[in-house]
Write a protein that holds these residues in place. Structure first.
Motif, PDB file in Angstrom:
ATOM      1  N   UNK A 450       0.819  -1.207   0.000  1.00 26.84           N
ATOM      2  CA  UNK A 450       0.000   0.000   0.000  1.00 26.84           C
ATOM      3  C   UNK A 450       0.854   1.258   0.000  1.00 26.84           C
ATOM      4  N   UNK A 451       0.161   2.372  -0.230  1.00 27.23           N
ATOM      5  CA  UNK A 451       0.702   3.701   0.016  1.00 27.23           C
ATOM      6  C   UNK A 451      -0.192   4.374   1.054  1.00 27.23           C
ATOM      7  N   UNK A 452       0.255   5.508   1.563  1.00 27.05           N
ATOM      8  CA  UNK A 452      -0.459   6.162   2.661  1.00 27.05           C
ATOM      9  C   UNK A 452      -1.905   6.488   2.305  1.00 27.05           C
ATOM     10  N   UNK A 453      -2.147   6.887   1.068  1.00 31.41           N
ATOM     11  CA  UNK A 453      -3.507   7.268   0.697  1.00 31.41           C
ATOM     12  C   UNK A 453      -4.491   6.104   0.792  1.00 31.41           C
ATOM     13  N   UNK A 454      -4.002   4.875   0.724  1.00 32.69           N
ATOM     14  CA  UNK A 454      -4.897   3.733   0.928  1.00 32.69           C
ATOM     15  C   UNK A 454      -5.460   3.734   2.352  1.00 32.69           C
ATOM     16  N   UNK A 455      -4.650   4.138   3.309  1.00 28.52           N
ATOM     17  CA  UNK A 455      -5.129   4.232   4.694  1.00 28.52           C
ATOM     18  C   UNK A 455      -6.095   5.389   4.850  1.00 28.52           C
ATOM     19  N   UNK A 456      -5.739   6.559   4.291  1.00 28.37           N
ATOM     20  CA  UNK A 456      -6.623   7.730   4.463  1.00 28.37           C
ATOM     21  C   UNK A 456      -7.998   7.471   3.836  1.00 28.37           C
ATOM     22  N   UNK A 457      -8.034   6.760   2.731  1.00 30.86           N
ATOM     23  CA  UNK A 457      -9.305   6.445   2.071  1.00 30.86           C
ATOM     24  C   UNK A 457     -10.225   5.683   3.023  1.00 30.86           C
ATOM     25  N   UNK A 466     -13.904  14.738   6.476  1.00 34.42           N
ATOM     26  CA  UNK A 466     -12.638  14.853   5.729  1.00 34.42           C
ATOM     27  C   UNK A 466     -11.424  14.653   6.634  1.00 34.42           C
ATOM     28  N   UNK A 467     -10.543  13.771   6.208  1.00 30.29           N
ATOM     29  CA  UNK A 467      -9.317  13.472   6.936  1.00 30.29           C
ATOM     30  C   UNK A 467      -8.100  13.632   6.039  1.00 30.29           C
ATOM     31  N   UNK A 468      -8.270  13.331   4.757  1.00 33.41           N
ATOM     32  CA  UNK A 468      -7.135  13.269   3.846  1.00 33.41           C
ATOM     33  C   UNK A 468      -6.385  14.597   3.777  1.00 33.41           C
ATOM     34  N   UNK A 469      -7.106  15.721   3.759  1.00 31.27           N
ATOM     35  CA  UNK A 469      -6.432  17.019   3.673  1.00 31.27           C
ATOM     36  C   UNK A 469      -5.531  17.247   4.886  1.00 31.27           C
ATOM     37  N   UNK A 513       6.201  30.751   6.393  1.00 29.23           N
ATOM     38  CA  UNK A 513       5.566  29.571   6.989  1.00 29.23           C
ATOM     39  C   UNK A 513       4.794  28.754   5.962  1.00 29.23           C
ATOM     40  N   UNK A 514       4.841  27.448   6.143  1.00 33.56           N
ATOM     41  CA  UNK A 514       3.927  26.568   5.435  1.00 33.56           C
ATOM     42  C   UNK A 514       2.550  26.671   6.087  1.00 33.56           C
ATOM     43  N   UNK A 515       1.553  26.045   5.482  1.00 29.51           N
ATOM     44  CA  UNK A 515       0.190  26.110   6.010  1.00 29.51           C
ATOM     45  C   UNK A 515      -0.325  24.705   6.271  1.00 29.51           C
ATOM     46  N   UNK A 516      -1.067  24.567   7.347  1.00 26.37           N
ATOM     47  CA  UNK A 516      -1.665  23.287   7.732  1.00 26.37           C
ATOM     48  C   UNK A 516      -3.128  23.501   8.122  1.00 26.37           C
ATOM     49  N   UNK A 517      -3.928  22.463   7.990  1.00 26.41           N
ATOM     50  CA  UNK A 517      -5.223  22.413   8.652  1.00 26.41           C
ATOM     51  C   UNK A 517      -4.981  21.734  10.001  1.00 26.41           C
ATOM     52  N   UNK A 518      -5.093  22.514  11.074  1.00 30.60           N
ATOM     53  CA  UNK A 518      -4.659  22.041  12.393  1.00 30.60           C
ATOM     54  C   UNK A 518      -5.856  21.779  13.295  1.00 30.60           C
ATOM     55  N   UNK A 519      -6.074  20.535  13.743  1.00 31.57           N
ATOM     56  CA  UNK A 519      -7.109  20.276  14.742  1.00 31.57           C
ATOM     57  C   UNK A 519      -6.676  20.846  16.099  1.00 31.57           C
ATOM     58  N   UNK A 520      -7.408  21.840  16.594  1.00 31.41           N
ATOM     59  CA  UNK A 520      -7.053  22.518  17.833  1.00 31.41           C
ATOM     60  C   UNK A 520      -8.105  22.211  18.902  1.00 31.41           C
ATOM     61  N   UNK A 521      -7.642  21.788  20.062  1.00 30.40           N
ATOM     62  CA  UNK A 521      -8.506  21.569  21.222  1.00 30.40           C
ATOM     63  C   UNK A 521      -8.031  22.512  22.316  1.00 30.40           C
ATOM     64  N   UNK A 522      -8.961  23.218  22.939  1.00 31.04           N
ATOM     65  CA  UNK A 522      -8.600  24.171  23.986  1.00 31.04           C
ATOM     66  C   UNK A 522      -9.622  24.118  25.109  1.00 31.04           C
TER      67      UNK A 522
END
Length: 872
Positions: A450-457, A466-469, A513-522
């Motif tokens: 496999x490759x990683x995208x097989x897991x994300x699918x 959505x998780x893949x992004x 800076x690069x950009x990420x979609x960051x899950x933030x818990x506070x």
């Protein structure tokens, strides 16, 4: 040196990824022609352990996919005879081919008089190979025994690309096949492989032929063979025979591993929803050590060095026990994630290692909650971030072209960042959805690649969100998000946070800076948690008013930067934070203080605010931070003495509280902290601790739990007479696990003359073939320049102590703790002369770390000095 292995026919294909076209995305990278594929190997070996050589025969079932006059496979250090090719069915044979060897590309090519038509064939040959003395290919380990003198045992280690030293083969993960193996060994030896033995036959001359059952379809790097004077203990779990194999007389030290294996197998059968598919699962304990791994997940036959598998009652500690469990859980996780389902190419190595690390941590928490290892998640993340914050970092999914590059891929990004990202994604989608996706992935790709995208699918399908992004952001680009808390306002019993995103880096302050979609818990301290997915800028409202914790629970892979007023609030409330958040805040404060994003002294304010009754893991972190700061003062005795006076005054009351003697019913983290405090205070030169350690050593009143740390304190502060005594004890010791540790102690001396004696000792036969490299590395912790210069000056000899694919990592690592910019020129000169251009990442990382350490010393320590003057 190993250079690129990519053949001309395949070079253009080696970099293909899932970003290529749909058709190409299904093509695995390869460094071999695509014209032939193996499906089965019949392997027969006769080792000659005394001569460090072996004879082999192999018959390989192959499919020729298109007409070709050549068959190319992987082979190293082999000679060939009687090479034959015949149709799989029917009669007829082809003329003997011409054999050509390409040592640089590690291949053998068999050229026939005319093209072979497409179809099924059997390729057979006799061959000879070499037995090494380091852990790659088929290798020998010599060890002492108490009862019967020196012994020699044989083992194999093939990951990433060393099966080609044992079997002429298509030695890439995507070329899966089945295997049968037989081995002819001395009658007193036990032979071990992936599958149970089908038969044992006396063949005369004191030899026995062991024949093993056929394996499932698997990658070559998972094949295992071992032989020696072994004992084996077994149990049954879930219909599977679990075994531990040791040198004779040591199975009593394996009972904990055996029991753990039984419990972990039940846990994993349930978690994956796919039962373990082999009839047996052995864990083979080996004397010795490697500089680069502790264990290897061969399917059904895990190979593990004794120090990571056995519990010797004379020297093993609670920390050792936890490490034994975690190592076994990690390697057993691979039986599904890596063995049953295998990454297509080394680019996706993290699919093996990151996942196994995460699942081992999860399983340790579940089966041993009394160890409180859930708090270790922060330490894992910090280990990843220390590597990920410098310019030489790389994405989790990385491009690999050569054997050396594949060897370098086994690093903190692959393991620790991989584990941390999985922990974050599981928290984002929820553990039930995550598990459902993993089960679907395993079932869909069993016995495949496999490759990683097989897991994300599969995760995305199970989660319904959505998780893949997010996964792509954190695995296809390097680096660490920096979540900045721009403002905090409270109204009507709720607090609103304004957040923005940057990038945390140690050595590129002006980097875009690069950009990420960051899950933030506070959450507010003591309040309920709220979450958001941060993309650039955003707001988040949490219940309650008061100090706010961002990354509450510490599942996120990012750093949090608070405004000064918020930092002061957290310092005031530090004792009230959850232990895992105390550790997370401490980690961020340290890292950001060292690069100048906040005052360096802020971490000292947190250390000062830590209560004496805080969790042992927090005191572990305090001891680590203080010893790390101390290291930056090396070479400046006056300032170091002032710092040490404070550090000792902070740590001593905690050691006084828990004492040198274990108390009835104390929790496991206390035992680990006791050793850590004694070791740290002894290293800092605390006269009271050094005197106590010396007294216990002299009187031999060292409890097993403290034996290693007491010896370490004594060795670090040794004079010549003490070093000689330790040396004599190492020479006299007959238990390999203990002997190796004693030789390691000889490298710890602060005295430079004694360090030189340890280096000289490393070039002799005395320490043992697998200990010499560790001696040099040990010296380098306090004497990096001395050790590096010595290793380079004696490179021809030192090369024999390091497995051949890892020299590009080993030598630069010796210089890592240097505080002299002159070392940079030496490392770069070494890399230019000895390391292939595409394999210099470890050397470049060492250079980056030396620059960082010098920057901290020059720019940050003055703030520490000022804080000490004010608070000392």
């Amino acid at each position: 040196m190993r250079k690129t292995l990519v053949s001309a026919i395949a070079f253009a294909l080696a970099g293909l990824s899932t970003l290529a076209g749909a058709a190409d995305a299904q093509q695995a990278p390869t460094q071999l022609p695509r014209t032939v594929r193996p499906s089965h190997y019949d392997v027969s070996v006769v080792p000659h352990a005394d001569k460090l050589a072996f004879d082999g025969k192999v018959a390989i079932s192959i499919d020729v996919l298109e007409p070709t006059a050549t068959i190319t496979l992987n082979a190293i250090d082999m000679t060939f005879a009687n090479v034959k090719l015949a149709p799989a069915k029917g009669k007829g044979a082809f003329g003997a081919p011409k054999v050509s060897i390409d040592a640089e590309n590690q291949t053998a090519t068999f050229t026939f008089d005319k093209p072979l038509p497409a179809g099924a064939y059997r390729l057979s040959m006799d061959y000879t190979g070499k037995i090494g003395t380091q852990a790659n290919g088929l290798f020998a380990i010599d060890y002492d025994t108490k009862a019967s003198g020196k012994k020699r045992a044989l083992y194999t280690q093939f990951e990433n690309s060393d099966a080609r030293r044992f079997i002429p083969s298509w030695d890439e993960p995507n070329y899966k096949a089945t295997f049968t193996l037989d081995a002819t060994v001395p009658s007193q030896d036990m032979a071990v492989s992936n599958m149970p033995a089908a038969s044992k036959k006396d063949v005369g001359n004191g030899l026995v032929k062991w024949t093993f059952n056929q394996s499932p379809k698997m990658s070559t790097y998972l094949v295992f063979f071992g032989a020696g004077e072994f004992d084996r203990i077994t149990t049954k779990s879930e219909g599977v025979e679990i075994g531990v194999i040791t040198q004779k007389g040591l199975t009593s030290q394996a009972q904990f591993t055996l029991d753990s294996g039984s419990a972990v197998l039940k846990e994993y059968n349930d978690y994956f929803g796919v039962p373990y598919p082999l009839p047996k699962l052995d864990n083979i304990a080996s004397p010795g050590q490697s500089q680069f791994f502790a264990a290897m997940e061969n399917w059904g036959a895990i190979y593990t060095f004794e120090y990571a598998l056995l519990l010797d009652p004379s020297i093993s500690t609670q920390a050792d026990k936890q490490e034994v469990f975690n190592t076994a859980a990690h390697e057993m996780a691979h039986q599904w994630f890596g063995d049953l389902v295998t990454m297509r190419w080394w680019d996706d190595l993290w699919l093996n290692e990151g996942f196994a690390s995460w699942l081992a941590s999860r399983t340790t928490e579940r089966l041993h909650p009394e160890w409180h290892t859930n708090l270790d998640a922060v330490d894992t993340r910090e280990g990843a971030m220390s590597r990920d914050a410098i310019a030489t970092t790389h994405p989790v999914v990385q491009h690999v072209e050569t054997v050396e590059q594949a060897s370098q891929a086994f690093d903190a990004i692959t393991y620790a960042k991989g584990e941390s990202v999985i922990r974050m994604l599981e928290a984002y989608v929820g553990p039930d959805a995550w598990r459902k996706g993993v089960q679907a992935y395993i079932k869909a790709h069993a016995y495949g690649n496999t490759v990683s995208d097989d897991l994300w699918k599969e995760i995305e399908a199970a989660a319904g969100k959505p998780v893949t992004q997010i996964a792509h952001d954190f695995t296809l680009q390097p680096g660490i998000p920096l979540v900045k808390v721009e403002s905090v306002s409270c109204a009507n019993g709720s607090t609103t946070l304004t957040l923005s995103q940057g990038e945390f880096t140690r050595d590129r302050p002006d980097k875009k800076p690069l950009a990420w979609h960051v899950p933030v818990i506070a959450k507010t301290v003591g309040g309920a948690a709220a979450s958001t997915l941060l993309d650039g800028k955003g707001t988040l409202t949490v219940a309650g008013c008061g100090p706010v914790i961002v990354n509450a629970g510490q599942t996120g892979y990012y750093r949090t930067l608070y405004a000064p007023a918020q930092t002061k609030q957290l310092q005031a409330a530090f004792a009230k934070l959850e232990p895992i958040d105390q550790l997370g805040v401490m980690g961020d404060t340290w890292a950001e203080g060292m690069v100048g994003l906040q005052p360096t002294s802020d971490v000292l304010d947190l250390i000062k605010a830590a209560p004496l009754d805080a969790t042992p893991q927090l005191w572990d972190e305090i001891a680590t931070d203080l010893s790390s700061l101390d290291a930056y003062y090396e070479g400046d005795a006056k300032r170091q003495a002032a710092f040490r006076k404070y550090a000792i005054s902070r740590l001593s009351p905690k050691l006084d509280q828990i004492g040198w003697e274990a108390k009835q019913g104390e929790e496991a983290p206390v035992a680990i902290l006791r050793s850590h405090l004694i070791g740290t205070l002894g290293f800092l030169g605390d006269a009271k601790v050094v005197a106590e350690a010396r007294d216990r050593y002299t009187k031999n009143t060292m409890p097993p739990e403290l034996r290693k740390v007491i010896l370490g304190v004594v060795a670090t502060n040794a004079d010549s007479a003490t070093w000689d005594k330790l040396h004599e004890q190492a020479k006299a010791e007959k238990t390999p696990l203990v002997k190796d540790r004693l030789y390691g102690m000889l490298s710890a001396a602060r005295d430079e003359a004694l360090a030189k004696r340890a280096l000289d000792l490393s070039l002799t036969d005395e320490p043992g073939a697998t200990n010499s490299a560790a001696l040099i590395r040990g010296v380098s912790r306090l004497h990096p320049e001395l050790a590096f210069d010595f290793a380079v000056a004696h490179k021809d000899q030192v090369d024999k102590f390091v497995d051949s694919t890892s020299t590009a990592r080993y030598y630069p690592a010796i210089a890592t703790s240097a505080l002299d910019l002159k070392m940079i020129d030496k490392v770069q000169a070494f890399a230019t002369k000895y390391i292939a251009e595409g394999s210099r990442r470890d050397a470049e990382t060492t250079v980056a770390n030396i620059r960082y350490r010098v920057m901290v010393r020059d720019q940050r320590l003055p703030a520490v000095d000022a804080w000490l003057k004010k608070n000392g």
